[in-house]
Design a protein around this motif. Structure first.
Motif, short mmCIF file in Angstrom:
data_model
loop_
_atom_site.label_atom_id
_atom_site.label_comp_id
_atom_site.label_asym_id
_atom_site.label_seq_id
_atom_site.Cartn_x
_atom_site.Cartn_y
_atom_site.Cartn_z
N ARG A 243 -5.68 -6.31 -1.14
CA ARG A 243 -4.23 -6.85 -1.25
C ARG A 243 -3.26 -5.67 -1.47
NH1 ARG A 243 -5.86 -9.95 -5.15
NH2 ARG A 243 -6.49 -11.74 -3.81
N LYS A 244 -3.74 -4.88 -2.38
CA LYS A 244 -2.64 -4.01 -2.69
C LYS A 244 -2.27 -2.97 -1.44
CE LYS A 244 -4.00 -3.59 -7.53
NZ LYS A 244 -4.69 -2.89 -8.38
N TYR A 245 -3.40 -2.80 -0.77
CA TYR A 245 -3.13 -1.94 0.68
C TYR A 245 -2.23 -2.58 1.65
CZ TYR A 245 -6.73 1.43 -0.98
OH TYR A 245 -7.42 2.34 -1.86
N LEU A 246 -2.36 -4.02 1.79
CA LEU A 246 -1.72 -4.69 2.75
C LEU A 246 -0.23 -4.95 2.42
CD1 LEU A 246 -4.18 -7.95 3.16
CD2 LEU A 246 -3.75 -5.80 4.81
N GLN A 247 -0.11 -5.01 0.86
CA GLN A 247 1.44 -4.90 0.45
C GLN A 247 2.29 -3.64 0.89
OE1 GLN A 247 0.15 -6.01 -3.64
NE2 GLN A 247 1.04 -8.22 -3.23
N LYS A 248 1.18 -2.40 0.74
CA LYS A 248 1.88 -1.26 1.05
C LYS A 248 2.24 -0.95 2.63
CE LYS A 248 0.07 1.16 -3.27
NZ LYS A 248 -0.85 2.17 -3.69
N LEU A 249 1.41 -1.63 3.25
CA LEU A 249 1.40 -1.48 4.76
C LEU A 249 2.44 -2.26 5.14
CD1 LEU A 249 -2.44 -1.57 5.71
CD2 LEU A 249 -0.68 0.59 6.16
N ASP A 250 2.84 -3.19 4.67
CA ASP A 250 3.77 -4.35 5.12
C ASP A 250 5.41 -3.58 5.48
OD1 ASP A 250 4.79 -6.55 6.23
OD2 ASP A 250 5.39 -7.18 4.46
N GLY A 251 5.97 -3.96 6.11
CA GLY A 251 7.57 -3.62 6.17
C GLY A 251 8.25 -4.32 7.43
N ASP A 252 9.52 -4.19 7.34
CA ASP A 252 10.33 -4.69 8.50
C ASP A 252 10.07 -4.23 9.75
OD1 ASP A 252 11.24 -6.73 6.36
OD2 ASP A 252 13.15 -5.35 6.05
N ASP A 253 9.55 -3.13 9.80
CA ASP A 253 9.42 -2.20 11.03
C ASP A 253 8.06 -2.68 11.63
OD1 ASP A 253 7.84 -1.03 9.03
OD2 ASP A 253 8.51 1.15 9.81
N ILE A 254 7.18 -3.45 11.24
CA ILE A 254 5.94 -4.00 11.94
C ILE A 254 5.79 -5.33 12.11
CG2 ILE A 254 4.75 -2.14 11.14
CD1 ILE A 254 3.25 -4.09 9.22
N GLU A 255 5.15 -5.93 12.94
CA GLU A 255 5.07 -7.60 13.44
C GLU A 255 3.91 -8.04 12.76
OE1 GLU A 255 7.11 -7.96 17.66
OE2 GLU A 255 5.61 -6.22 17.37
N CYS A 256 2.77 -7.04 12.45
CA CYS A 256 1.40 -7.68 12.13
C CYS A 256 0.70 -6.56 11.71
CB CYS A 256 0.70 -8.09 13.72
SG CYS A 256 -1.11 -8.06 13.68
N ILE A 257 -0.16 -6.88 10.69
CA ILE A 257 -1.24 -5.77 10.39
C ILE A 257 -2.68 -6.17 10.90
CG2 ILE A 257 -2.22 -4.97 8.29
CD1 ILE A 257 0.19 -5.77 6.50
N VAL A 258 -3.46 -5.15 11.30
CA VAL A 258 -4.73 -5.24 11.76
C VAL A 258 -5.54 -4.65 10.92
CG1 VAL A 258 -6.24 -4.86 13.75
CG2 VAL A 258 -3.64 -5.34 14.19
N GLN A 259 -6.80 -5.49 10.57
CA GLN A 259 -7.66 -4.90 9.91
C GLN A 259 -8.96 -4.63 10.80
OE1 GLN A 259 -10.59 -7.40 8.74
NE2 GLN A 259 -12.01 -5.40 8.42
N MET A 260 -9.35 -3.08 10.77
CA MET A 260 -10.74 -2.73 11.46
C MET A 260 -11.68 -2.68 10.45
SD MET A 260 -9.54 -2.66 14.44
CE MET A 260 -10.36 -1.83 15.65
N GLY A 261 -12.96 -2.56 11.08
CA GLY A 261 -14.35 -2.40 10.31
C GLY A 261 -14.92 -3.71 9.83
N THR A 262 -16.06 -4.25 10.60
CA THR A 262 -16.69 -5.25 10.45
C THR A 262 -17.36 -5.63 8.88
OG1 THR A 262 -18.50 -4.89 11.68
CG2 THR A 262 -16.82 -5.68 13.00
N ASN A 263 -17.55 -4.27 8.31
CA ASN A 263 -18.27 -4.49 7.34
C ASN A 263 -17.35 -4.55 5.88
OD1 ASN A 263 -20.63 -4.90 5.84
ND2 ASN A 263 -20.79 -2.64 5.27
N LEU A 264 -15.98 -4.79 6.13
CA LEU A 264 -14.90 -4.80 5.07
C LEU A 264 -14.55 -6.44 5.15
CD1 LEU A 264 -13.18 -3.07 3.69
CD2 LEU A 264 -11.44 -2.81 5.54
N SER A 265 -14.73 -6.88 3.97
CA SER A 265 -14.35 -8.41 3.89
C SER A 265 -12.90 -8.77 3.92
CB SER A 265 -15.33 -8.86 2.39
OG SER A 265 -14.91 -10.36 2.27
#
Length: 251
Positions: free
Chosen positions: A182-204
């Motif tokens: 959750r903290k990583y997603l919040q840090k990655l977010d910004g007005d300069d992106i339209e979407c966040i993609v999570q890779m790694g099928t063993n990551l919940s």
């Protein structure tokens, strides 16, 4: 003459799922996203050394999986599955999108049935949302993160930011907590992106992605949700699934 007799539970489709033997997330994720008449059947790719603590060790692990993938196919095909899902993202993006085509063809030629790859699913998901600029979170080492950025560039999508978690082993990927993500997603977010993609099928991440879309106000594409969505839609199964993100709910 084609038999009309159907599997008692998988009467629409039986999916064979190819995943690393160390993966404890993708199987319960797929079961959580199940729809009536579609079953998923895990076949584990033997991982003999799960050390991912350096670029060199990650490359070694991927190379060692080559023949093991074919052995996993042999086992799951005995269940009479109709379709395969390659539930490992790094393997499918490693040589870019053309490399994904080559990988898919190799699997399909060997198995005699079609396969959904994580790379194909990512491309289709981003096209569904009409996304051009993204942030990415991965559990990987720098060598894989560079390959992931190259893959997205191949399909015309700009990676504005990327966070690699540098998980030291294959099993430790599944130990990343929802609070940390959750903290990583919040840090990655910004007005300069339209979407966040999570890779790694063993990551919940499927449930967190659904939650995060509400407070970030943009698509969060969890790789397991995208791959399951792609497999369903490719097989003309249009059921909506709730609680796992907009992709399965809206497209």
């Amino acid at each position: 003459m084609t038999s009309t007799i159907k599997d008692a539970l998988g009467w629409r489709k039986k999916f064979g799922v190819l995943a690393p033997s160390t993966n404890t997330i993708v199987e319960p994720d797929f079961h959580a996203m199940a729809v009536p008449g579609v079953t998923s059947h895990m076949s584990r790719i033997h991982i003999r050394n799960q050390d991912l603590s350096s670029d060199e060790k990650m490359v070694r692990l991927l190379k060692e999986m080559g023949d093991e993938i074919l052995f996993a196919i042999d086992r799951v095909m005995t269940a009479g599955v109709d379709y395969l899902i390659m539930a490992m993202s790094a393997e499918t993006i490693w040589e870019g999108f053309e490399g994904n085509r080559t990988f898919v063809k190799r699997i399909e030629d060997y198995a005699g049935i079609e396969v959904a790859s994580c790379a194909s699913a990512c491309k289709a998901a981003l096209e569904a949302f009409k996304i051009n600029k993204i942030a990415v979170i991965t559990p990987y080492q720098p060598v894989a993160d560079e390959r992931i950025s190259r893959f997205f560039n191949d399909i015309g999508v700009e990676v504005v930011r990327l966070k690699g978690l540098r998980c030291p082993t294959a099993i430790s990927i599944a130990e990343v907590s929802e609070d940390a993500l959750r903290k990583y997603l919040q840090k990655l977010d910004g007005d300069d992106i339209e979407c966040i993609v999570q890779m790694g099928t063993n990551l919940s991440a499927i449930r967190l992605a659904d939650e995060a879309e509400r407070w970030l106000g943009k698509p969060i594409i969890a790789i397991n949700a995208a791959t399951w969505w792609y497999a369903l839609r490719y097989n003309d199964i249009q059921d909506r699934v709730y609680g796992c993100g907009r992709l399965l709910r809206e497209f």
